[in-house]
Design a protein around this motif. Structure first.
Motif, short mmCIF file in Angstrom:
data_model
loop_
_atom_site.label_atom_id
_atom_site.label_comp_id
_atom_site.label_asym_id
_atom_site.label_seq_id
_atom_site.Cartn_x
_atom_site.Cartn_y
_atom_site.Cartn_z
N THR A 161 0.67 5.74 19.26
CA THR A 161 0.14 7.10 19.20
C THR A 161 -1.07 7.14 18.28
OG1 THR A 161 2.33 8.05 19.57
CG2 THR A 161 0.66 9.50 18.62
N LYS A 162 -2.07 7.91 18.65
CA LYS A 162 -3.23 8.10 17.80
C LYS A 162 -2.91 9.18 16.77
CE LYS A 162 -8.01 9.74 18.13
NZ LYS A 162 -9.04 10.19 19.07
N LEU A 163 -2.79 8.77 15.50
CA LEU A 163 -2.51 9.75 14.45
C LEU A 163 -3.74 10.60 14.15
CD1 LEU A 163 -0.33 7.95 11.74
CD2 LEU A 163 0.39 9.41 13.63
N GLY A 164 -4.91 10.01 14.27
CA GLY A 164 -6.12 10.77 14.00
C GLY A 164 -7.31 9.84 13.88
N GLU A 165 -8.46 10.43 13.64
CA GLU A 165 -9.68 9.67 13.42
C GLU A 165 -10.56 10.45 12.46
OE1 GLU A 165 -10.79 10.57 17.82
OE2 GLU A 165 -12.64 9.92 16.85
N GLY A 166 -11.39 9.72 11.72
CA GLY A 166 -12.24 10.38 10.75
C GLY A 166 -12.96 9.37 9.88
N LYS A 167 -13.37 9.81 8.71
CA LYS A 167 -14.09 8.94 7.79
C LYS A 167 -13.17 7.80 7.34
CE LYS A 167 -17.04 12.67 6.08
NZ LYS A 167 -17.43 13.48 4.90
N PRO A 168 -13.77 6.60 7.11
CA PRO A 168 -12.93 5.45 6.74
C PRO A 168 -11.98 5.71 5.58
CG PRO A 168 -15.16 4.73 7.23
CD PRO A 168 -15.19 6.24 7.27
N LYS A 169 -12.49 6.33 4.54
CA LYS A 169 -11.66 6.54 3.35
C LYS A 169 -10.43 7.39 3.67
CE LYS A 169 -11.74 8.56 -1.24
NZ LYS A 169 -10.60 9.44 -0.90
N GLU A 170 -10.61 8.48 4.42
CA GLU A 170 -9.50 9.36 4.75
C GLU A 170 -8.44 8.64 5.58
OE1 GLU A 170 -11.37 12.59 6.72
OE2 GLU A 170 -12.07 13.55 4.88
N MET A 171 -8.88 7.89 6.59
CA MET A 171 -7.94 7.20 7.46
C MET A 171 -7.22 6.07 6.73
SD MET A 171 -7.87 8.80 10.28
CE MET A 171 -8.09 10.25 9.22
N ILE A 172 -7.93 5.37 5.86
CA ILE A 172 -7.30 4.28 5.10
C ILE A 172 -6.24 4.84 4.16
CG2 ILE A 172 -7.73 2.56 3.30
CD1 ILE A 172 -10.41 1.99 4.69
N ASP A 173 -6.50 5.98 3.55
CA ASP A 173 -5.52 6.60 2.66
C ASP A 173 -4.25 6.98 3.42
OD1 ASP A 173 -7.07 6.31 0.43
OD2 ASP A 173 -7.83 8.35 0.40
N ILE A 174 -4.41 7.53 4.64
CA ILE A 174 -3.24 7.87 5.44
C ILE A 174 -2.51 6.60 5.89
CG2 ILE A 174 -2.45 8.97 7.58
CD1 ILE A 174 -4.75 10.93 7.32
N TYR A 175 -3.26 5.58 6.26
CA TYR A 175 -2.68 4.32 6.70
C TYR A 175 -1.80 3.71 5.60
CZ TYR A 175 -2.57 -0.66 8.00
OH TYR A 175 -2.18 -1.94 8.29
N LYS A 176 -2.23 3.82 4.36
CA LYS A 176 -1.44 3.26 3.26
C LYS A 176 -0.10 3.99 3.12
CE LYS A 176 -5.28 1.38 0.59
NZ LYS A 176 -6.09 1.47 -0.65
N VAL A 235 1.49 5.26 5.77
CA VAL A 235 2.23 4.75 6.92
C VAL A 235 2.85 3.39 6.59
CG1 VAL A 235 2.04 3.98 9.31
CG2 VAL A 235 0.82 6.03 8.58
N LEU A 236 2.09 2.54 5.90
CA LEU A 236 2.55 1.19 5.58
C LEU A 236 3.86 1.18 4.80
CD1 LEU A 236 -0.67 -0.81 4.61
CD2 LEU A 236 0.88 -1.29 6.50
N VAL A 237 4.02 2.14 3.90
CA VAL A 237 5.23 2.17 3.07
C VAL A 237 6.24 3.20 3.58
CG1 VAL A 237 4.07 1.31 1.01
CG2 VAL A 237 4.11 3.77 1.44
N GLY A 238 6.02 3.70 4.82
CA GLY A 238 6.98 4.60 5.44
C GLY A 238 7.08 5.95 4.79
N GLN A 239 5.98 6.43 4.17
CA GLN A 239 6.03 7.70 3.46
C GLN A 239 4.97 8.68 3.96
OE1 GLN A 239 5.96 6.70 -0.71
NE2 GLN A 239 8.10 6.14 -0.71
N TYR A 240 4.58 8.52 5.23
CA TYR A 240 3.65 9.48 5.82
C TYR A 240 4.41 10.46 6.69
CZ TYR A 240 0.13 11.58 8.80
OH TYR A 240 -0.66 12.48 9.47
N VAL A 241 4.19 11.74 6.47
CA VAL A 241 4.76 12.80 7.30
C VAL A 241 3.59 13.62 7.82
CG1 VAL A 241 6.27 14.80 7.42
CG2 VAL A 241 6.87 12.87 5.94
N ALA A 242 3.43 13.64 9.14
CA ALA A 242 2.28 14.34 9.72
C ALA A 242 2.38 15.83 9.49
CB ALA A 242 2.21 14.06 11.22
#
Length: 449
Positions: free
Chosen positions: A224-239, A241-248
């Motif tokens: 699923t595409k969570l989103g798209e945007g500036k590199p910094k914003e997406m990398i912060d969200i990705y981090k 996701v990596l540790v299982g602590q992202y809630v959309a």
């Protein structure tokens, strides 16, 4: 629409998984009733538009669908549903071995790949010298590629992909192979391609490269595409996701995050364990009084974690112990934080990271790396952590991130992270090349002829 290089519309990819090979044959021949397979949705209704001249990064955890969408764009795979429109000649460097015949030698594979892309033999003849020069594998080019090392293989594959003058270049994790000199040459070619207005689609786990080269980043997770945007914003969200602590953020099912929702997600609007910036923060934001107004705090920092330990206060001090966000280059400074343990923790790890404004991590360390603190801490205890070091970064603005992590039953756990919590300004009257100053001592001697 004339400036669209790639347009992906509602693309889905479904794989049929069988418990054993015989089930595939029985189902194909119609033996028995019902399905003998389970369906795996590698991509779930992904939409993506890439404009000509853009450098777009695609990031996500393993199994998120990054390689699958690249293979569909390049025609290696067919989508189960959806449409893909490509305007321009594509050169793709996918996983090691894609597009090469292992029995052919290097020269034969160059012609094979060039022909597949659409070049005539005469056009490949004209490019052969530049390809061989870039690959730089010597006489091995006349040997079957099945005898190549992984490093030699990727050198030849990248040399072919990058030197046939594509309009669209697609690279999937290929640059993790090869020596440091070859990687530097590849990234230099990337920069040349960007200056020439070529379109680049780049998949990598190297977040520093994603941040440096990409104009925009697409984040995939479990197809699923969570989103798209500036590199910094997406990398912060990705981090997260990596540790299982992202809630959309709450949204209608099937809809994508819009720009405002992405901004809120990247700034910690909703994280596991609470609402916006839940838990403790700096002294100013936790209801206490911060006596130093000179600290440049981020009002929309990204915060998440299990909150078994909480960073309750943080600040920077100069070499005189004064709280400030401005540090003189060449002086000593300290990064300080106070952490309250909400539960017993076997061995908390305290850390800081300094990034530039594009989100590239420049430097950082933690108490585990430094072997400075490897002790259990009981619930209710407070620890003050002070990192003291010389400021050798070039003059400019940077972002400071703080964290408390640890291991529970060998699993890495984030207790509390504060991304981009403070602005760190470095004041300098002498800047050298790159991110930091090596403080070289120069000696010039006269030599008699």
């Amino acid at each position: 629409m004339d400036n669209i290089a790639i347009k992906v519309t509602d693309v889905e990819k479904v794989y049929k998984l069988y418990d054993k090979p015989s089930d595939r044959i029985k189902e194909a021949l119609g033996f028995g009733r019902g399905k003998r397979h389970t369906e795996h949705h590698a991509l779930k209704g992904v939409n993506l538009t890439i404009k000509q001249g853009e450098c777009v990064g695609i990031i996500g955890t393993n199994g998120s669908g990054k390689s699958t969408i690249l293979k569909i764009i390049t025609g290696v795979l067919n989508a189960t549903r959806g449409e893909v429109e490509v305007n321009g000649r594509i050169s793709a460097l996918l996983e090691l071995g894609a597009g090469f015949n292992m029995e052919y030698n290097g020269i034969e594979n160059i012609y094979l790949n060039g022909t597949m892309i659409g070049f005539s033999e005469k056009e490949i003849d004209e490019k052969l010298e530049s390809i061989l020069e870039f690959a730089d594998i010597g006489e091995y080019v006349h040997q079957p590629v099945k005898t190549y090392s992984s490093g030699m293989f990727v050198r030849l594959a990248f040399a072919v992909a990058i030197n046939i003058d594509p309009e669209i270049l697609i690279v999937d994790e290929a640059l993790s192979v090869g020596d440091v000199f070859f990687q530097a040459k590849c990234y230099h070619k990337f920069e040349e391609f960007k200056e020439m207005g070529k379109t680049i689609v780049f998949v990598s786990h190297d977040l520093s490269s994603i941040s440096k080269y990409c104009d925009r980043v697409v984040l995939l997770n479990q197809g699923t595409k969570l989103g798209e945007g500036k590199p910094k914003e997406m990398i912060d969200i990705y981090k997260q996701v990596l540790v299982g602590q992202y809630v959309a953020p709450e949204q209608e099912q099937g809809s994508l995050l819009d720009d405002e929702e992405l901004r809120k997600a990247a700034s910690g609007s909703k994280v596991e364990g609470g609402g916006k910036n839940s838990g403790a923060k700096s002294s100013r934001n936790s209801g206490e009084t911060n006596p130093d107004s000179a600290l440049a705090e981020n009002p929309e920092l990204l915060e998440y974690g299990s909150k078994k330990a909480v960073i309750t206060e943080y600040y920077i001090t100069d070499n005189k112990g004064v709280k400030t966000s401005a540090i003189l280059k060449g002086s000593t400074f300290s990064i300080c934080m106070k952490v309250r343990m909400q539960e017993d923790i076997h061995a908390p790890i305290f850390a800081f990271t300094i990034k530039n404004v594009r989100g590239t991590e420049i430097t950082g360390t933690n108490t585990m790396f430094e072997k400075a603190f490897l002790e259990p801490v009981e619930a209710g205890a407070v620890r003050e952590v002070v990192f003291t070091q010389d400021m050798n970064l070039q003059g400019g603005d940077y972002l400071l991130s703080l964290g408390v992590t640890g291991y529970e039953n060998d699993d890495f756990t984030v207790y509390h992270r504060l991304y981009d919590v403070l602005n760190l300004s470095v004041i300098s009257d002498k800047d050298t090349v790159g991110f930091y100053d090596m403080n070289s001592v120069i000696e010039v001697r006269s030599i008699e002829a």
